[in-house]
Every structure is written in C-alpha cells, then in structure tokens.
Design a protein around this motif. Structure first.
Motif, PDB file in Angstrom:
ATOM      1  N   PHE A 107      34.350  40.295  39.491  1.00  0.00           N
ATOM      2  CA  PHE A 107      35.117  40.337  40.729  1.00  0.00           C
ATOM      3  C   PHE A 107      35.578  38.915  40.983  1.00  0.00           C
ATOM      4  CE2 PHE A 107      35.518  39.198  45.145  1.00  0.00           C
ATOM      5  CZ  PHE A 107      36.519  40.074  45.521  1.00  0.00           C
ATOM      6  N   CYS A 108      36.871  38.733  41.230  1.00  0.00           N
ATOM      7  CA  CYS A 108      37.351  37.406  41.586  1.00  0.00           C
ATOM      8  C   CYS A 108      38.569  37.530  42.492  1.00  0.00           C
ATOM      9  CB  CYS A 108      37.659  36.556  40.365  1.00  0.00           C
ATOM     10  SG  CYS A 108      38.854  37.236  39.222  1.00  0.00           S
ATOM     11  N   ALA A 109      38.811  36.473  43.236  1.00  0.00           N
ATOM     12  CA  ALA A 109      39.928  36.461  44.170  1.00  0.00           C
ATOM     13  C   ALA A 109      40.542  35.077  44.230  1.00  0.00           C
ATOM     14  CB  ALA A 109      39.453  36.868  45.564  1.00  0.00           C
ATOM     15  N   GLU A 110      41.833  35.052  44.356  1.00  0.00           N
ATOM     16  CA  GLU A 110      42.580  33.827  44.585  1.00  0.00           C
ATOM     17  C   GLU A 110      43.157  33.963  45.989  1.00  0.00           C
ATOM     18  OE1 GLU A 110      44.406  30.261  44.380  1.00  0.00           O
ATOM     19  OE2 GLU A 110      42.904  31.046  43.015  1.00  0.00           O
ATOM     20  N   GLU A 111      42.737  33.074  46.890  1.00  0.00           N
ATOM     21  CA  GLU A 111      43.139  33.157  48.284  1.00  0.00           C
ATOM     22  C   GLU A 111      44.656  33.246  48.428  1.00  0.00           C
ATOM     23  OE1 GLU A 111      42.539  30.638  52.403  1.00  0.00           O
ATOM     24  OE2 GLU A 111      41.270  30.202  50.683  1.00  0.00           O
ATOM     25  N   LYS A 112      45.128  34.190  49.202  1.00  0.00           N
ATOM     26  CA  LYS A 112      46.544  34.429  49.492  1.00  0.00           C
ATOM     27  C   LYS A 112      47.361  34.811  48.257  1.00  0.00           C
ATOM     28  CE  LYS A 112      46.521  31.297  53.405  1.00  0.00           C
ATOM     29  NZ  LYS A 112      47.052  30.085  53.998  1.00  0.00           N
ATOM     30  N   ALA A 113      46.702  35.205  47.171  1.00  0.00           N
ATOM     31  CA  ALA A 113      47.443  35.601  45.975  1.00  0.00           C
ATOM     32  C   ALA A 113      47.056  37.019  45.573  1.00  0.00           C
ATOM     33  CB  ALA A 113      47.192  34.622  44.830  1.00  0.00           C
ATOM     34  N   PHE A 114      45.886  37.215  44.983  1.00  0.00           N
ATOM     35  CA  PHE A 114      45.461  38.550  44.586  1.00  0.00           C
ATOM     36  C   PHE A 114      43.970  38.566  44.324  1.00  0.00           C
ATOM     37  CE2 PHE A 114      47.004  36.416  40.775  1.00  0.00           C
ATOM     38  CZ  PHE A 114      45.991  36.601  39.856  1.00  0.00           C
ATOM     39  N   SER A 115      43.419  39.756  44.268  1.00  0.00           N
ATOM     40  CA  SER A 115      42.023  39.921  43.888  1.00  0.00           C
ATOM     41  C   SER A 115      41.972  40.862  42.693  1.00  0.00           C
ATOM     42  CB  SER A 115      41.191  40.466  45.047  1.00  0.00           C
ATOM     43  OG  SER A 115      41.628  41.744  45.423  1.00  0.00           O
ATOM     44  N   LEU A 116      40.894  40.754  41.943  1.00  0.00           N
ATOM     45  CA  LEU A 116      40.744  41.499  40.705  1.00  0.00           C
ATOM     46  C   LEU A 116      39.320  41.983  40.562  1.00  0.00           C
ATOM     47  CD1 LEU A 116      41.574  42.201  37.688  1.00  0.00           C
ATOM     48  CD2 LEU A 116      40.746  39.915  37.139  1.00  0.00           C
ATOM     49  N   ILE A 117      39.174  43.249  40.208  1.00  0.00           N
ATOM     50  CA  ILE A 117      37.900  43.785  39.741  1.00  0.00           C
ATOM     51  C   ILE A 117      38.182  44.278  38.319  1.00  0.00           C
ATOM     52  CG2 ILE A 117      36.123  45.550  40.000  1.00  0.00           C
ATOM     53  CD1 ILE A 117      36.855  45.634  43.005  1.00  0.00           C
ATOM     54  N   ALA A 118      37.439  43.760  37.362  1.00  0.00           N
ATOM     55  CA  ALA A 118      37.633  44.164  35.954  1.00  0.00           C
ATOM     56  C   ALA A 118      36.310  44.636  35.379  1.00  0.00           C
ATOM     57  CB  ALA A 118      38.158  42.981  35.133  1.00  0.00           C
ATOM     58  N   MET A 119      36.331  45.827  34.798  1.00  0.00           N
ATOM     59  CA  MET A 119      35.171  46.356  34.092  1.00  0.00           C
ATOM     60  C   MET A 119      35.494  46.293  32.616  1.00  0.00           C
ATOM     61  SD  MET A 119      34.312  49.545  36.575  1.00  0.00           S
ATOM     62  CE  MET A 119      36.013  50.034  36.669  1.00  0.00           C
ATOM     63  N   PHE A 120      34.569  45.765  31.815  1.00  0.00           N
ATOM     64  CA  PHE A 120      34.841  45.602  30.394  1.00  0.00           C
ATOM     65  C   PHE A 120      33.653  46.064  29.558  1.00  0.00           C
ATOM     66  CE2 PHE A 120      33.226  41.679  32.146  1.00  0.00           C
ATOM     67  CZ  PHE A 120      32.217  41.299  31.266  1.00  0.00           C
ATOM     68  N   ASP A 121      33.970  46.556  28.357  1.00  0.00           N
ATOM     69  CA  ASP A 121      32.949  47.015  27.416  1.00  0.00           C
ATOM     70  C   ASP A 121      33.480  46.747  26.020  1.00  0.00           C
ATOM     71  OD1 ASP A 121      30.909  48.217  26.048  1.00  0.00           O
ATOM     72  OD2 ASP A 121      31.219  50.214  26.899  1.00  0.00           O
ATOM     73  N   PHE A 122      32.961  45.717  25.362  1.00  0.00           N
ATOM     74  CA  PHE A 122      33.389  45.362  24.004  1.00  0.00           C
ATOM     75  C   PHE A 122      32.437  45.971  23.003  1.00  0.00           C
ATOM     76  CE2 PHE A 122      35.175  41.993  26.616  1.00  0.00           C
ATOM     77  CZ  PHE A 122      36.477  41.976  26.167  1.00  0.00           C
ATOM     78  N   LYS A 123      32.999  46.556  21.939  1.00  0.00           N
ATOM     79  CA  LYS A 123      32.197  47.210  20.915  1.00  0.00           C
ATOM     80  C   LYS A 123      32.682  46.795  19.537  1.00  0.00           C
ATOM     81  CE  LYS A 123      31.441  51.174  23.838  1.00  0.00           C
ATOM     82  NZ  LYS A 123      31.670  52.582  24.079  1.00  0.00           N
ATOM     83  N   ASN A 124      31.748  46.596  18.624  1.00  0.00           N
ATOM     84  CA  ASN A 124      32.080  46.306  17.233  1.00  0.00           C
ATOM     85  C   ASN A 124      32.358  47.612  16.537  1.00  0.00           C
ATOM     86  OD1 ASN A 124      32.334  45.322  14.681  1.00  0.00           O
ATOM     87  ND2 ASN A 124      30.204  44.679  14.480  1.00  0.00           N
ATOM     88  N   ASN A 125      33.515  47.705  15.899  1.00  0.00           N
ATOM     89  CA  ASN A 125      33.874  48.953  15.224  1.00  0.00           C
ATOM     90  C   ASN A 125      33.648  48.829  13.734  1.00  0.00           C
ATOM     91  OD1 ASN A 125      34.869  51.490  14.758  1.00  0.00           O
ATOM     92  ND2 ASN A 125      36.995  50.852  14.828  1.00  0.00           N
TER      93      ASN A 125
END
Length: 125
Positions: A107-125
């Motif tokens: 979760f991160c936010a840049e004041e007066k710009a935008f906020s972001l919630i990112a869920m990630f899952d990296f897997k070795n194929n």
C-alpha cells in the motif's frame, strides 16, 4: 527461466477516479544480492503510471514494513506521466512469502497524486 506473476493493482486519484489492473504471465522480477525488485508500467485512461520497488528477500513475514528511502528494507518509486513524483512513497509492504519468489501486498500513496494497493505473487515456472 520465466517468472510468472499475478499482479493486481488498485489505483485511486483525488478526484475519485479509480482503476483496477490485473496482469499475469509477464516478467517483472529481478534479483540483486539480498534484494528483489519489480517494475510495473501501465497506461490508464489518458495517463501513464510507473511503480518500481525494492525489498529485502528475507523480510519478516506477515508483518507490515514501512516503506523508506534508499538503504531501507523496503521502498517504492512512483511516477505519473513520466514525472518523478516520489522515490520515497509513504506506505507499507507485507510479505506472505519471501525469498526469490515473493508474495505479498503493497500500500502506498503520493500526497495529492494517487494511491496504490498492489497484490503480487511471483512463481518460478
């Protein structure tokens, strides 16, 4: 080696506009010593967004870690329309799985710009 990712982002802007983006099967992940990095670039509406992050591979799991600047255990760099908005976005990362193929949420936010919630899952194929 192909690293598969599930990367789901929720972007919100001060005027109330928001986007949800899901990406699978692209190479985002890089390793460097004790850190992993991933980068994400996306056009949404009439804007372009960039998120770059660096985390220690061995962060304590299931604990929120505050995002900091260079040299901290976790950091996120945000850009909007090619403008370097912040190399020290405020927020946190929480890993469910660490190591070479992490899984977690940012979760991160840049004041007066935008906020972001990112869920990630990296897997070795």
């Amino acid at each position: 080696m192909l690293v598969l990712a599930m990367f789901k982002c929720f972007w919100r802007f001060p005027g109330g506009e928001h986007f949800t983006v899901s990406i699978r099967g692209r190479e985002f992940l890089q390793h460097s010593g004790e850190n992993f990095h991933f980068k994400f670039f996306q056009y949404l509406g009439s804007n372009e967004f960039y998120v770059g992050s660096t985390f220690y591979k061995n962060l304590q799991l299931n604990v929120p870690h505050e995002l900091g600047g260079p040299g901290s255990v976790a950091g996120v760099h945000l850009e909007l329309d090619g403008i370097d908005n912040s190399r020290r976005a405020k927020g946190f990362v929480c890993l469910e799985r660490g190591g070479d193929y992490p899984k977690g949420v940012i979760f991160c936010a840049e004041e007066k710009a935008f906020s972001l919630i990112a869920m990630f899952d990296f897997k070795n194929n």
